[in-house]
Enzyme design. Structure first.
Site, short mmCIF file in Angstrom:
data_model
loop_
_atom_site.label_atom_id
_atom_site.label_comp_id
_atom_site.label_asym_id
_atom_site.label_seq_id
_atom_site.Cartn_x
_atom_site.Cartn_y
_atom_site.Cartn_z
N CYS A 131 0.81 -1.23 0.00
CA CYS A 131 0.00 0.00 0.00
C CYS A 131 0.84 1.27 0.00
O CYS A 131 0.60 2.20 -0.79
CB CYS A 131 -0.93 0.01 1.21
SG CYS A 131 -0.16 -0.53 2.75
N HIS A 251 -2.91 6.29 4.23
CA HIS A 251 -1.51 6.52 4.58
C HIS A 251 -1.11 7.89 4.05
O HIS A 251 -1.52 8.27 2.95
CB HIS A 251 -0.60 5.47 3.94
CG HIS A 251 -0.81 4.08 4.43
ND1 HIS A 251 -1.42 3.78 5.63
CD2 HIS A 251 -0.46 2.88 3.88
CE1 HIS A 251 -1.43 2.46 5.79
NE2 HIS A 251 -0.87 1.90 4.74
#
Lengths: 349, 349
Positions: A131, A251
């Site tokens: 990710c 994130h």
């Protein structure tokens, strides 16, 4: 010739990423003939809605993949190691969202906006990158193409959902406990299964995944190695510090880059990013415009702000890169790969 | 000759830092003759305990500083601008924990472990550096001395208490609201008084203090300029990205440095840091040992972990630097300066 509809299996359908894959298959109106939702023995029997129909999750076995055209794996590396080759043997193309095959030379590691061309080289398995890597390379690729790229130094700000649903529950419970002055023993984070656990509520943990012998965590090594592979830049200098933080989704990354080209201004980077596929530029300091984990949550794009030239270094620039770790960082990139495979006629049968 | 006890004023005694200054004066058994606790008109009348005696906070006026030997200011830049010269005129030495005088060439900017010698140059006012700068230079100074220092790239992870008690309340209320599915309108963060406010609960805000015309925030510019001044290194390359995060206490920093010396190993940095004044090395990846904001909270030292050599760059190293922003980052450094001023006989009278 491509078939009109496909038999699709989702392995790990009850997990944080798997749930999002199922949602995206519905939202994108993915051309599904038969949908099979698979999990471990523990989660079999779970009911999941798809297009107003209830599906029962089944335990994954070799036979689960008979007649499957596309299998989307997101159930941990060991599950992929066990079942992905079986799925391929039975004629399925596997898009694997674990680290099991990412650095395998035979397996393309793909972010469609960045290196879609690598899909052509597949031998049954395509790996979905980590990710934190996906969102970074999505922003770096257009800059590398325009200006050349020498070095990348990244510090991450990563959401707990990257560690799965148990970590999400832990943050919620711990936070409630903290606010009520109750002690809640940490059991999951920083790494489920590692020896020590530390509080994540109102804290920051500079460890994501287990430590390697060189003092870097596995997450940091993933960012280094996967970035080079995806960008086809084995010589690119990349280094990383990965930190888990008390938020649920998205994130963020503070990325410092050194470009090859001299004399660039911040505006030159803005222009390239603004025209890049899958990137949304949100960068207006005068009006306090920049992306945050909450503003990016639920969105498929990669958001970039805080673009600035280093005041001392002509080739140095800062970027603040934010994306939903469960969507572009996982489920959406996986579904995107599956869509491109169909468009290009790259399925196995 | 130094007097045995001193008349001490604390300006901003009801604030997040001021409360800690009062606590530390008690804990350190600071040689106080008379203690005066001062604040704005709004907070006057507040009762504060010091050594089992109740003190009433008074409104700050010019006359408050009559007969004061040492005045510790932590009530915002405009209060320091208004009253610090008045206090000096009346014979007090001022230790100022705001940004008002930090870059003034006539004012020493001091972290005792780093540049105590600058205290000798004072003309009545000594500036206490910005919290995020203090902990960084404390760790960088011994490394610079041992190995030389060319460049510093820092990404911060900063606690809300750095923005004052209102920001602490906001994080708590917003978090409770979020967990109860209630909407709580952000009113303080990222910057009290700036035009837009964003949620901090379960989020990350890449803005600390207001934006400058160059696209950097004032906090980022403080880290750049103050680091150079404290380290007496006007040519040192420093660049920063500052991020506010949802925890209450301690700032963490992911710091990348380029040293001058070739061929160093991580162990060489460990050795220097382990022997450095005010630094505690907490770095054992095998046993998951590293500092976190929670582990550093309430402590006076600066904690360093995650020391690692860049895998591609012989002169590049990572550090993870954590310290209590209200203690070493503010109140403790202020009291430490006052203690050294007494030891050295540097008071005005």
């Amino acid at each position: 010739m491509t078939k009109e509809t496909y038999n699709v299996a989702v392995v790990g359908a009850t997990g944080a990423v798997g749930q999002n894959i199922v949602k995206l298959l519905e939202e994108r109106n993915f051309p599904i003939n038969e949908l099979k939702l698979l999990s471990s023995k523990r989660s079999q029997g779970t009911k999941i809605m798809f297009k107003e129909q209830e599906y029962t999750v089944e335990e994954t076995t070799n036979e689960s993949f008979n007649d499957i055209d596309i299998a989307l794996f997101s159930a941990g590396g060991s599950v992929s190691k066990q079942f992905a080759p079986e799925a391929v043997k039975r004629g399925a193309v596997v898009v694997d969202n674990t680290s099991a095959y990412r650095m395998d030379e035979e397996v393309p590691l793909v972010v469609p906006e960045v290196n879609e061309e690598d899909l052509a080289l597949h031998k049954g398995i395509i790996a979905n990158p980590n990710c934190s890597t996906i969102q970074m390379v999505a922003a770096l690729k257009p800059l590398k193409e325009a200006f050349g790229l020498k070095k990348v130094i990244v510090s991450t700000y990563q959401a707990v959902s990257g560690a799965g649903n148990q970590a999400v529950d832990e943050l919620r419970r711990q936070t409630e406990g903290f606010l009520n002055n109750e002690e809640v023993t940490p059991k999951i984070l920083p790494v489920n299964g590692d020896r020590n656990h530390y509080p994540i509520a109102f804290n920051a943990l500079p460890q994501i995944d287990v430590f390697q012998d060189n003092g870097y965590t596995f997450e940091e090594m993933k960012m280094i190695n996967e970035t080079r592979k995806i960008l086809h830049a084995p010589e690119l200098k990349v280094t990383a510090t990965c930190v888990r933080l008390p938020f649920f989704t998205s994130h963020a990354e503070s990325v410092y880059i050194e470009v090859e080209k001299e004399g660039l201004r911040t505006e030159d980077l803005w222009k390239v990013l603004d025209n890049a596929d899958g990137i949304v530029l949100q960068d207006d300091p005068t009006n306090q415009v920049y992306p945050t984990p909450q503003s990016a949550a639920g969105e498929k794009e990669v958001f970039v702000g805080r673009v600035r030239k280093d005041l001392d270094d002509d080739k140095g620039f800062h970027l603040w890169i934010v994306s939903d770790n469960l969507l572009k960082g996982a489920a959406w990139n996986t579904v995107q790969i599956a869509e491109r495979m169909i468009e290009k006629g790259f399925l196995l049968k």
